[in-house]
Each structure stands twice: as structure tokens, then as C-alpha cells.
Motif scaffolding. Structure first.
Motif, PDB file in Angstrom:
ATOM      1  N   TRP A 134       0.819  -1.208   0.000  1.00 55.27           N
ATOM      2  CA  TRP A 134       0.000   0.000   0.000  1.00 55.27           C
ATOM      3  C   TRP A 134       0.851   1.256   0.000  1.00 55.27           C
ATOM      4  O   TRP A 134       0.378   2.344  -0.305  1.00 55.27           O
ATOM      5  CB  TRP A 134      -0.925   0.018   1.216  1.00 55.27           C
ATOM      6  CG  TRP A 134      -2.160  -0.783   0.969  1.00 55.27           C
ATOM      7  CD1 TRP A 134      -2.470  -1.999   1.506  1.00 55.27           C
ATOM      8  CD2 TRP A 134      -3.242  -0.442   0.094  1.00 55.27           C
ATOM      9  NE1 TRP A 134      -3.685  -2.421   1.014  1.00 55.27           N
ATOM     10  CE2 TRP A 134      -4.176  -1.491   0.140  1.00 55.27           C
ATOM     11  CE3 TRP A 134      -3.496   0.654  -0.736  1.00 55.27           C
ATOM     12  CZ2 TRP A 134      -5.345  -1.477  -0.602  1.00 55.27           C
ATOM     13  CZ3 TRP A 134      -4.667   0.668  -1.481  1.00 55.27           C
ATOM     14  CH2 TRP A 134      -5.583  -0.395  -1.403  1.00 55.27           C
ATOM     15  N   PRO A 137       2.381   3.637  -3.839  1.00 57.80           N
ATOM     16  CA  PRO A 137       2.091   4.932  -4.478  1.00 57.80           C
ATOM     17  C   PRO A 137       2.907   6.084  -3.905  1.00 57.80           C
ATOM     18  O   PRO A 137       3.409   6.930  -4.657  1.00 57.80           O
ATOM     19  CB  PRO A 137       0.593   5.129  -4.195  1.00 57.80           C
ATOM     20  CG  PRO A 137       0.057   3.763  -4.043  1.00 57.80           C
ATOM     21  CD  PRO A 137       1.161   2.942  -3.414  1.00 57.80           C
ATOM     22  N   ALA A 138       3.060   6.113  -2.573  1.00 59.95           N
ATOM     23  CA  ALA A 138       3.846   7.186  -1.955  1.00 59.95           C
ATOM     24  C   ALA A 138       5.296   7.099  -2.409  1.00 59.95           C
ATOM     25  O   ALA A 138       5.926   8.110  -2.743  1.00 59.95           O
ATOM     26  CB  ALA A 138       3.761   7.085  -0.436  1.00 59.95           C
ATOM     27  N   LEU A 140       6.320   5.745  -5.154  1.00 58.87           N
ATOM     28  CA  LEU A 140       6.360   6.080  -6.582  1.00 58.87           C
ATOM     29  C   LEU A 140       6.483   7.592  -6.768  1.00 58.87           C
ATOM     30  O   LEU A 140       7.334   8.079  -7.515  1.00 58.87           O
ATOM     31  CB  LEU A 140       5.094   5.560  -7.269  1.00 58.87           C
ATOM     32  CG  LEU A 140       4.923   5.973  -8.730  1.00 58.87           C
ATOM     33  CD1 LEU A 140       5.850   5.155  -9.613  1.00 58.87           C
ATOM     34  CD2 LEU A 140       3.485   5.801  -9.194  1.00 58.87           C
ATOM     35  N   ALA A 141       5.647   8.326  -6.036  1.00 59.77           N
ATOM     36  CA  ALA A 141       5.686   9.782  -6.132  1.00 59.77           C
ATOM     37  C   ALA A 141       7.063  10.300  -5.723  1.00 59.77           C
ATOM     38  O   ALA A 141       7.637  11.170  -6.398  1.00 59.77           O
ATOM     39  CB  ALA A 141       4.597  10.386  -5.245  1.00 59.77           C
TER      40      ALA A 141
ATOM     41  N   GLY B  19       0.094   9.202  -7.098  1.00 54.75           N
ATOM     42  CA  GLY B  19       0.713   8.518  -5.963  1.00 54.75           C
ATOM     43  C   GLY B  19       0.505   9.292  -4.675  1.00 54.75           C
ATOM     44  O   GLY B  19       0.135   8.731  -3.645  1.00 54.75           O
ATOM     45  N   ALA B  20       0.702  10.617  -4.765  1.00 54.12           N
ATOM     46  CA  ALA B  20       0.537  11.451  -3.579  1.00 54.12           C
ATOM     47  C   ALA B  20      -0.915  11.451  -3.115  1.00 54.12           C
ATOM     48  O   ALA B  20      -1.196  11.472  -1.915  1.00 54.12           O
ATOM     49  CB  ALA B  20       0.998  12.878  -3.880  1.00 54.12           C
ATOM     50  N   VAL B  22      -3.147   8.957  -3.475  1.00 50.15           N
ATOM     51  CA  VAL B  22      -3.412   7.685  -2.790  1.00 50.15           C
ATOM     52  C   VAL B  22      -2.824   7.725  -1.382  1.00 50.15           C
ATOM     53  O   VAL B  22      -3.449   7.319  -0.404  1.00 50.15           O
ATOM     54  CB  VAL B  22      -2.805   6.508  -3.586  1.00 50.15           C
ATOM     55  CG1 VAL B  22      -2.938   5.209  -2.795  1.00 50.15           C
ATOM     56  CG2 VAL B  22      -3.485   6.371  -4.930  1.00 50.15           C
ATOM     57  N   TYR B  23      -1.629   8.291  -1.288  1.00 48.81           N
ATOM     58  CA  TYR B  23      -0.938   8.442  -0.009  1.00 48.81           C
ATOM     59  C   TYR B  23      -1.780   9.280   0.949  1.00 48.81           C
ATOM     60  O   TYR B  23      -2.019   8.915   2.088  1.00 48.81           O
ATOM     61  CB  TYR B  23       0.408   9.108  -0.303  1.00 48.81           C
ATOM     62  CG  TYR B  23       1.219   9.635   0.848  1.00 48.81           C
ATOM     63  CD1 TYR B  23       2.253   8.877   1.366  1.00 48.81           C
ATOM     64  CD2 TYR B  23       0.991  10.896   1.369  1.00 48.81           C
ATOM     65  CE1 TYR B  23       3.026   9.379   2.394  1.00 48.81           C
ATOM     66  CE2 TYR B  23       1.760  11.401   2.385  1.00 48.81           C
ATOM     67  CZ  TYR B  23       2.780  10.638   2.901  1.00 48.81           C
ATOM     68  OH  TYR B  23       3.549  11.128   3.909  1.00 48.81           O
TER      69      TYR B  23
END
Lengths: 169, 111
Positions: A134, A137-138, A140-141, B19-20, B22-23
């Protein structure tokens, strides 16, 4: 480039990358999130990949990881580093030929994403906690931002090194 | 060349934003969940913690002392070689978990 010169350049680049890595580890990260590191050392890996070749860059990276773990003194981090480094190297090696040099930063971004994917896979495999995905995504960014930054850095370094080499003849 | 640069920049910007997002969306939660070697061993409702307290989790690989405080959780002591888990400090949201790789300990904040 003669064999001896190549060896010296590789040794130098390993020392430079190791130094950057050690110093970066001592500076508090700009964002207090683990796994989110600028990864300035990868500037050297990418530069070596362009100026020397894939295998040479892989050697430098591997030496930096092994020596780095010796300096940092923790073995668990080696596994993390190796997982990230291996995927990152493989991705950048595969993509380097597909992009013109002006888009080297794109290769760097993919390399950074590969690095984080490798580390995430290692973390999930070791801890047996698939829920960690989970946090992909963080990561990835973060990889996109740091990868672009180090990629642009590598492009400048490559330009500077080529100009220096030309001036010396 | 310019168009290609723009294309990649736009694509990566979009991906980073996604991505941010979802974070950020996953940020909430008040339950600190401690997982050891893939098995949940403890769950603490941080919203119900009035006074901070510590618990130590042991396995054959080593131990970690975890401090639960109102709204946050941190590893305060451990016998692992790297101390990455301690350097991370306190986490207060579900964004990034604390992972102690050598002891296979994961601390997450969930709903």
C-alpha cells in the motif's frame, strides 16, 4: 580509454559515490519519511553508465553498496540496498539505449522507481507483510521527484566531464 | 525533442500526483498495528491512549521497545544493528510504516 585509465576512473568514481553516500546519510533528510532519500549517489552511477558503460556502472554501484555497508556497519541494510540497486541498475541498463541523452533524466526517474520497487519487494519478502504494498504509491511519487533531480544532476555532470576531457585533449 | 520532454514531464507529474493522492487518502486511522514475522501480534487504539506507555516485542531475532502515545507510535529502543526504526521517529499517520528489517517487525497505523 586505456585499461589502466579506465580502472583509475572507476576507482575514483567509486570513491566519489561512496563519499556522497556517506555524507548524505549524515544529513537529516528533507522529508522525514524513511525510504525517501534524494539518492545523490545515483548521480555517479548514471554518469558512469553513460561515460563508461553498463557493466562498469554496475561494478561501481556494487562496490559502493558493499563498502557502504562496511562503513554504516549494518548488514540488513545491504539486503535493502542490493535489492534497490539491482532493480535500478537493470532498469536503467535496459532503458539507456532507448532514450536520447537529452532525456537521460527519464531513464533516471525509471531507475529511481525501480530502486523503490526493489526495496519494497525486499521489505515485503523479509517481513512477510504484503500490506506494505500500500505504500507503493507514496514511494512512486517520491521516486519521480528524486529521480528527476538526480537525473538532471547526472546530465550536468556528464556535460562538465566531457568539456573537461575536451579541454585537456 | 521539446515535445518528448514535455510528454514525459507531464506523465511523471500525473503519476506523482496520483501517488501522492493515494498516499493522502490512506493517511487516516487511529489503530497502531504491530506485525512480527507476518503475524499481527498487537493492536493499540491510539485515540484511546491518554498517557504514553511502552511495550517491548521480542522474538528469537531480537527486541524492539515501542512507545505508544496519544496519536502516535515510535520505536524508542532496539537491539538491531542499524537502528533505522528508531531514527524514523514517531509516525502519526498511515503514510509510511515503521519497518525493522532485521527483526521482521512492522508497525502501521490503520483504520
Amino acid at each position: 580509454m586505456s585499461k589502466t585509465k579506465k580502472l583509475v576512473v572507476m576507482a575514483l568514481l567509486t570513491a566519489v559515490e561512496l563519499t556522497i553516500w556517506v555524507i548524505e546519510g549524515q544529513i537529516p533528510p528533507p522529508i522525514p519519511v524513511p525510504g525517501v532519500k534524494l539518492g545523490l549517489a545515483s548521480v555517479v552511477t548514471l554518469t558512469a553508465m553513460v561515460l563508461l558503460g553498463r557493466r562498469e556502472a554496475g561494478c561501481i554501484l556494487l562496490m559502493r553498496i558493499l563498502l557502504g555497508s562496511l562503513f554504516a556497519g549494518s548488514f540488513s541494510a545491504v539486503l535493502f540496498s542490493l535489492a534497490g540497486g539491482a532493480v535500478s541498475w537493470a532498469v536503467m541498463s535496459a532503458l539507456k539505449g532507448l532514450f536520447p541523452e537529452k532525456l537521460l533524466w527519464v531513464v533516471s526517474v525509471f531507475g529511481a522507481i525501480g530502486h523503490n520497487v526493489g526495496q519494497l519487494l525486499a521489505a515485503v519478502a523479509v517481513t512477510g507483510t504484503p500490506g506494505l504494498f500500500w505504500y507503493g504509491p507514496a514511494l512512486l511519487a517520491a521516486a519521480i521527484v528524486t529521480g528527476a533531480f538526480t537525473g538532471v544532476g547526472a546530465m550536468y555532470l556528464i556535460r562538465a566531464l566531457r568539456a573537461y576531457e575536451e579541454k585537456r585533449g | 525533442m521539446k515535445r518528448k520532454t514535455l510528454f514525459w514531464a507531464a506523465l511523471f507529474a500525473l503519476l506523482a500526483l496520483a501517488g501522492a493522492a493515494v498516499y493522502a487518502l490512506r493517511g487516516g486511522g487511529t489503530a497502531a498495528v504491530v506485525t512480527l514475522d507476518g503475524k499481527e501480534v498487537d493492536r493499540v487504539n491510539l485515540a484511546a491512549v491518554a498517557v504514553a506507555f511502552e511495550r517491548t516485542y521480542r522474538s528469537e531475532r531480537g527486541w524492539n521497545t515501542v512507545r505508544f502515545s496519544p496519536g502516535g507510535v515510535a520505536v524508542v529502543d532496539a537491539d538491531c544493528p542499524g537502528h533505522d526504526c528508531m531514527e524514523q521517529g514517531e509516525i502519526t499517520d498511515g503514510a509510511i510504516p515503521i519497518v525493522c528489517l532485521p527483526h521482521r517487525l512492522v508497525i502501521e497505523i490503520k483504520e
